[in-house]
Design a protein around this motif. Sequence first.
Motif, PDB file in Angstrom:
ATOM      1  N   SER A   1       0.840  -1.183   0.000  1.00 35.26           N
ATOM      2  CA  SER A   1       0.000   0.000   0.000  1.00 35.26           C
ATOM      3  C   SER A   1       0.881   1.241   0.000  1.00 35.26           C
ATOM      4  O   SER A   1       1.931   1.268   0.645  1.00 35.26           O
ATOM      5  CB  SER A   1      -0.909   0.008   1.237  1.00 35.26           C
ATOM      6  OG  SER A   1      -1.781   1.111   1.197  1.00 35.26           O
ATOM      7  N   LEU A   2       0.471   2.256  -0.727  1.00 36.79           N
ATOM      8  CA  LEU A   2       1.271   3.471  -0.849  1.00 36.79           C
ATOM      9  C   LEU A   2       0.786   4.594   0.057  1.00 36.79           C
ATOM     10  O   LEU A   2       1.451   5.611   0.188  1.00 36.79           O
ATOM     11  CB  LEU A   2       1.270   3.960  -2.306  1.00 36.79           C
ATOM     12  CG  LEU A   2       1.868   3.001  -3.333  1.00 36.79           C
ATOM     13  CD1 LEU A   2       1.704   3.561  -4.735  1.00 36.79           C
ATOM     14  CD2 LEU A   2       3.336   2.735  -3.040  1.00 36.79           C
ATOM     15  N   ASP A   3      -0.395   4.410   0.653  1.00 36.03           N
ATOM     16  CA  ASP A   3      -0.912   5.443   1.547  1.00 36.03           C
ATOM     17  C   ASP A   3      -0.916   4.946   2.982  1.00 36.03           C
ATOM     18  O   ASP A   3      -1.283   3.814   3.270  1.00 36.03           O
ATOM     19  CB  ASP A   3      -2.318   5.884   1.124  1.00 36.03           C
ATOM     20  CG  ASP A   3      -3.318   4.750   1.138  1.00 36.03           C
ATOM     21  OD1 ASP A   3      -3.070   3.772   0.420  1.00 36.03           O
ATOM     22  OD2 ASP A   3      -4.328   4.846   1.851  1.00 36.03           O
ATOM     23  N   ARG A   4      -0.487   5.816   3.879  1.00 33.92           N
ATOM     24  CA  ARG A   4      -0.380   5.475   5.295  1.00 33.92           C
ATOM     25  C   ARG A   4      -1.166   6.489   6.107  1.00 33.92           C
ATOM     26  O   ARG A   4      -1.075   7.701   5.833  1.00 33.92           O
ATOM     27  CB  ARG A   4       1.092   5.470   5.734  1.00 33.92           C
ATOM     28  CG  ARG A   4       1.955   4.464   4.974  1.00 33.92           C
ATOM     29  CD  ARG A   4       3.409   4.907   4.980  1.00 33.92           C
ATOM     30  NE  ARG A   4       4.278   3.990   4.264  1.00 33.92           N
ATOM     31  CZ  ARG A   4       4.437   3.987   2.941  1.00 33.92           C
ATOM     32  NH1 ARG A   4       3.770   4.857   2.196  1.00 33.92           N
ATOM     33  NH2 ARG A   4       5.247   3.133   2.353  1.00 33.92           N
TER      34      ARG A   4
ATOM     35  N   PHE B   1       5.019  12.048  -0.924  1.00 33.00           N
ATOM     36  CA  PHE B   1       6.352  11.723  -1.431  1.00 33.00           C
ATOM     37  C   PHE B   1       6.185  10.937  -2.729  1.00 33.00           C
ATOM     38  O   PHE B   1       5.948   9.730  -2.698  1.00 33.00           O
ATOM     39  CB  PHE B   1       7.132  10.864  -0.425  1.00 33.00           C
ATOM     40  CG  PHE B   1       7.314  11.503   0.922  1.00 33.00           C
ATOM     41  CD1 PHE B   1       8.385  12.358   1.163  1.00 33.00           C
ATOM     42  CD2 PHE B   1       6.413  11.254   1.948  1.00 33.00           C
ATOM     43  CE1 PHE B   1       8.554  12.937   2.404  1.00 33.00           C
ATOM     44  CE2 PHE B   1       6.577  11.827   3.191  1.00 33.00           C
ATOM     45  CZ  PHE B   1       7.647  12.683   3.432  1.00 33.00           C
ATOM     46  N   ASN B   2       6.284  11.623  -3.884  1.00 34.95           N
ATOM     47  CA  ASN B   2       6.055  10.958  -5.165  1.00 34.95           C
ATOM     48  C   ASN B   2       4.710  10.223  -5.133  1.00 34.95           C
ATOM     49  O   ASN B   2       3.682  10.835  -4.954  1.00 34.95           O
ATOM     50  CB  ASN B   2       7.213  10.011  -5.497  1.00 34.95           C
ATOM     51  CG  ASN B   2       8.520  10.764  -5.705  1.00 34.95           C
ATOM     52  OD1 ASN B   2       8.526  11.840  -6.298  1.00 34.95           O
ATOM     53  ND2 ASN B   2       9.621  10.224  -5.222  1.00 34.95           N
ATOM     54  N   GLN B   3       4.711   8.879  -5.216  1.00 32.10           N
ATOM     55  CA  GLN B   3       3.446   8.131  -5.184  1.00 32.10           C
ATOM     56  C   GLN B   3       3.006   7.835  -3.754  1.00 32.10           C
ATOM     57  O   GLN B   3       1.824   7.606  -3.493  1.00 32.10           O
ATOM     58  CB  GLN B   3       3.596   6.819  -5.953  1.00 32.10           C
ATOM     59  CG  GLN B   3       3.734   7.004  -7.462  1.00 32.10           C
ATOM     60  CD  GLN B   3       3.812   5.684  -8.192  1.00 32.10           C
ATOM     61  OE1 GLN B   3       4.475   4.749  -7.754  1.00 32.10           O
ATOM     62  NE2 GLN B   3       3.132   5.595  -9.318  1.00 32.10           N
ATOM     63  N   ASP B   4       3.938   7.798  -2.809  1.00 22.28           N
ATOM     64  CA  ASP B   4       3.601   7.516  -1.414  1.00 22.28           C
ATOM     65  C   ASP B   4       3.093   8.770  -0.715  1.00 22.28           C
ATOM     66  O   ASP B   4       3.520   9.880  -1.038  1.00 22.28           O
ATOM     67  CB  ASP B   4       4.842   7.010  -0.664  1.00 22.28           C
ATOM     68  CG  ASP B   4       5.357   5.697  -1.188  1.00 22.28           C
ATOM     69  OD1 ASP B   4       5.124   4.683  -0.517  1.00 22.28           O
ATOM     70  OD2 ASP B   4       5.981   5.675  -2.269  1.00 22.28           O
ATOM     71  N   TYR B   5       2.192   8.567   0.254  1.00 20.51           N
ATOM     72  CA  TYR B   5       1.815   9.717   1.074  1.00 20.51           C
ATOM     73  C   TYR B   5       1.395   9.259   2.475  1.00 20.51           C
ATOM     74  O   TYR B   5       1.024   8.101   2.699  1.00 20.51           O
ATOM     75  CB  TYR B   5       0.722  10.560   0.409  1.00 20.51           C
ATOM     76  CG  TYR B   5      -0.612   9.886   0.204  1.00 20.51           C
ATOM     77  CD1 TYR B   5      -1.602   9.925   1.186  1.00 20.51           C
ATOM     78  CD2 TYR B   5      -0.910   9.256  -1.006  1.00 20.51           C
ATOM     79  CE1 TYR B   5      -2.831   9.339   0.990  1.00 20.51           C
ATOM     80  CE2 TYR B   5      -2.142   8.665  -1.212  1.00 20.51           C
ATOM     81  CZ  TYR B   5      -3.105   8.714  -0.213  1.00 20.51           C
ATOM     82  OH  TYR B   5      -4.329   8.126  -0.421  1.00 20.51           O
TER      83      TYR B   5
END
Length: 436
Positions: free
Chosen positions: A34-37, A75-79
């Motif tokens: 998963s890219l979202d936290r 952060f790029n694709q992560d957030y």
Amino acid sequence: MYDELIEKIKPYIKNYPAFLVGGYIRDNLSGKKSLDRDIVINCPDLKTVAKNIADDLGGAYVELDNENQIYRVVFNQDYIDFAYMDNIEDDIDRRDFTINSIAYDIQKNEIYDKNNGIEDYKNKIIKTHDTKNLSDDPLRMLRAYRFQAILGFSTDDNIKDFIQKNGKLINQVSKERIQQELMKMFEGKYLTKALLDMDKSGLLEVIFPVFEEIKKIPPNSHHHLDLFHHLVETADKIRINKPELKLAAFLHDLAKPDCWTIEKDTGRHRFIGHDELGGKKVIPILKELKFSNKQIEYISKMIQNHIYPSALMHSKDTTEKAIIRFVKKIGEDTPDLIELARADRLSARGEAVSDKMVEENLENLDILEKKYEEIIIKLKELPKLIDGFEIMEILNIPPSPLLKKIIDEIKDMQAQNIINTKEDAINYIKSLKGKI
């Protein structure tokens, strides 16, 4: 549980109780990345902390809700979404479902799971700590079916009972949020399970009142299922993971109740014009649910033309010109429409429909798809033989729909190899004199 991005932000939040919560933890259980936290944190100046993280680590700061202290760092694709909490116990108890209430204590580096979300995940069941959480945000009733569609889990009896009694609470939710949740649900691998359970609870008819009439249409000689279950099965047969197409499949016969007649001599059920009417009838339904104009145009187009591919290819004498006309009308959506026709065919297997009929229908649709690919390539490669100004001069006509029609006809004849040179085009245009 190691996470590189969380490790980077630890120095900024080391003095505060902070927990990683929500979908990231749930996805981690299945091995899904998963890219979202989502981080909940007891920090008196969370805004400054989020800004410092963004500035120092090369992220972008976004203020989502300053009043409730919710901030995003991308952060790029992560957030990461940071949200203020008073204490983790209350935060977890207020979450929609137990599988989403599992938390990871960032400071202690351990899982915190007071509501047994991990056990429920392993048992593949959707539960809520308190049904009050559903009334606090009635969209969560629909979200239960979204998770069913995505995960294939069953829904706890307490949730089912609540929805059966309180389904109309969904009308308090903004239509935009309902539409977004529906699209997520229609992406799910287990959509059929979700739709059937959603129907049993009564929530389906609250969102789509049209199904009250749809469910009155019984099986007939061409359909082994009643209309509602035919629509569910058609959506299930769609092989393209495109929620708008699956929704179009689920609604493609929504106008059949309006067009329903039964022939006296044969007893055959007829639904003449339901495709055309359905394409129009779906528009206000989707507008009410705040679908975009582009989505509405696409879904309406699919419904209005869902019979077209099979009808076109029913005759063995189908001409190249007719296929080109079809491709030009439907355009880049042609493969989707053929897929809808295929799913519709597989979901209509009444006693009057033989295996041979189905097999021939599917073979013809395969042929049509191959023809589409050939025609698209050919149309893109066709040279421009003559322009509109030359046509206007030869025929002494002004710019008009007639001019566009002539240009289209020339392209059609090029695709069929009837016209191949500029001289051919000029001769054809001259032949129109006195006929237009």
